[in-house]
Write a protein that holds these residues in place. Structure first.
Motif, PDB file in Angstrom:
ATOM      1  N   VAL A   5      33.948  38.880  35.960  1.00  0.00           N
ATOM      2  CA  VAL A   5      34.782  39.061  37.145  1.00  0.00           C
ATOM      3  C   VAL A   5      34.222  38.211  38.283  1.00  0.00           C
ATOM      4  CG1 VAL A   5      35.459  40.742  38.882  1.00  0.00           C
ATOM      5  CG2 VAL A   5      35.497  41.367  36.482  1.00  0.00           C
ATOM      6  N   ARG A   6      35.123  37.550  38.998  1.00  0.00           N
ATOM      7  CA  ARG A   6      34.703  36.780  40.185  1.00  0.00           C
ATOM      8  C   ARG A   6      35.075  37.561  41.435  1.00  0.00           C
ATOM      9  NH1 ARG A   6      38.420  32.015  39.084  1.00  0.00           N
ATOM     10  NH2 ARG A   6      39.637  33.895  38.778  1.00  0.00           N
ATOM     11  N   PHE A   7      34.384  37.290  42.536  1.00  0.00           N
ATOM     12  CA  PHE A   7      34.673  38.074  43.736  1.00  0.00           C
ATOM     13  C   PHE A   7      36.092  37.825  44.236  1.00  0.00           C
ATOM     14  CE2 PHE A   7      34.773  36.050  47.940  1.00  0.00           C
ATOM     15  CZ  PHE A   7      34.430  34.743  47.652  1.00  0.00           C
ATOM     16  N   ASP A   9      38.628  37.765  42.509  1.00  0.00           N
ATOM     17  CA  ASP A   9      39.544  38.672  41.800  1.00  0.00           C
ATOM     18  C   ASP A   9      39.831  39.913  42.639  1.00  0.00           C
ATOM     19  OD1 ASP A   9      39.565  36.948  39.669  1.00  0.00           O
ATOM     20  OD2 ASP A   9      37.961  37.996  38.596  1.00  0.00           O
ATOM     21  N   ALA A  36      31.821  42.515  42.404  1.00  0.00           N
ATOM     22  CA  ALA A  36      31.833  41.600  41.249  1.00  0.00           C
ATOM     23  C   ALA A  36      30.445  41.539  40.623  1.00  0.00           C
ATOM     24  CB  ALA A  36      32.292  40.213  41.689  1.00  0.00           C
ATOM     25  N   ASP A  41      35.349  45.863  38.008  1.00  0.00           N
ATOM     26  CA  ASP A  41      36.490  44.980  38.199  1.00  0.00           C
ATOM     27  C   ASP A  41      37.560  45.711  39.006  1.00  0.00           C
ATOM     28  OD1 ASP A  41      38.091  46.541  36.421  1.00  0.00           O
ATOM     29  OD2 ASP A  41      37.052  45.570  34.760  1.00  0.00           O
TER      30      ASP A  41
END
Ligand code: SF4
Ligand code: MG
Length: 287
Positions: A5-7, A9, A36, A41
């Motif tokens: 997960v990327r921030f 997202d 993240a 998530d």
């Protein structure tokens, strides 16, 4: 939980209406990075916000969220967590929301120690209502409603938390992106109530507690020999009004969350289907 997960997202498609330069941007970005980095998530995250400029955070983030009643984010957040302990729950608000209207809830949420994080965007002013003194405003801070200042000492939220039995007490600065995200992540991962007071300057109504003021006066505890597990050392820092501290100030490593201590029945199917109607009958009976 997802590991990639990327921030970003956690960003919603809504455009923030915060004033350009508001500290709340940095506070929110740090919370998203912390989430993240902690491995959760958006589908597993629940933001609960109060009222104020800070309260808009749930709209600007992509996660489950409630934008609740003024000062009441903490009991709602505790309810969310106890109903579904698998969620990562973060409550957010401002200094007015959390330390004035919500002060009672703050103390009891601290001592209840439900496993969640609470981030307070502390700009030492009421921003949304256009610049009145808040509980953390300085004694001599002049505003339209306090032309000679509030004439009372500001609330020390860290001391309130320590006195209420806080198991994780920290402070960060919205624009110190990396440190702020690290500190919030530690609050999220703490087993219990992870409280972070975030200096989040209001560039429109507070010309005293500015970015420059915090840059000049903040002492990062990571650069000192402070031991956050040492209660007396934490108390000394918290009561030292001559400095502004950044970092984890107190952490009880033996903390056990409320739900771990007492257990939570997660089987929602056990709730009888007629319960809501019965509850409404009771309400009608009394009112
Ligand atoms: Fe931020 Fe202050 Fe503008 Fe509110 S009024 S959005 S706190 S800068
Ligand atoms: Mg405020």
């Amino acid at each position: 939980m997802s590991s990639n997960v990327r921030f970003t997202d956690f960003k919603s498609d809504k455009q923030p209406t915060w004033c350009p330069g508001c500290g709340d941007f940095g506070t929110m970005n740090g919370i998203m990075k912390a989430l993240a980095n902690s491995g959760t998530d958006p589908d597993n995250t629940f933001m609960v916000a109060g009222i104020g400029c800070s309260g808009k955070i749930g709209t600007y983030m992509h996660s489950y969220a409630i934008h609740g009643v003024h000062g009441r984010s903490l009991p709602v957040a505790a309810g969310v967590k106890l109903a579904n302990p698998d969620l990562t729950v973060v409550a957010a608000g401002g200094d007015g929301d959390g330390y004035s209207i919500g002060a009672g809830h703050f103390i009891h949420a601290v001592r209840r120690n439900v496993d969640m994080a609470y981030t307070v965007m502390d700009n030492r002013i009421y921003g949304l209502t256009k610049g009145q003194a808040s509980p953390t405003s300085r004694e001599d801070f002049e505003t339209s409603t306090t032309p000679e200042g509030p004439k009372q000492p500001p609330v020390n939220p860290l001391a309130l938390s320590l006195a209420a039995g806080g198991t994780f007490i920290a402070q960060s600065f919205a624009t110190d992106h990396k440190r702020h995200a690290e500190i919030v992540q530690e609050a999220i991962e703490h087993d219990g109530f992870g409280f972070v007071n975030v200096f989040s300057p209001c560039v429109t109504f507070n010309d005293v507690d500015t970015y420059d003021y915090f840059r000049d006066n903040l002492v990062d505890l990571a650069d000192t020999d402070h031991d956050p597990t040492d209660y007396d050392a934490a108390k000394e820092k918290i009561l030292d009004s001559s400095k502004e501290y950044e970092g984890v100030i107190y952490k009880d490593e033996s903390s056990v969350s409320y739900e771990e201590k007492f257990g939570v029945d997660q089987n929602m199917s056990d709730i009888p289907s007629g319960a809501p109607d019965d509850a409404m009958d009771l309400v009608r009976e009394f009112y």
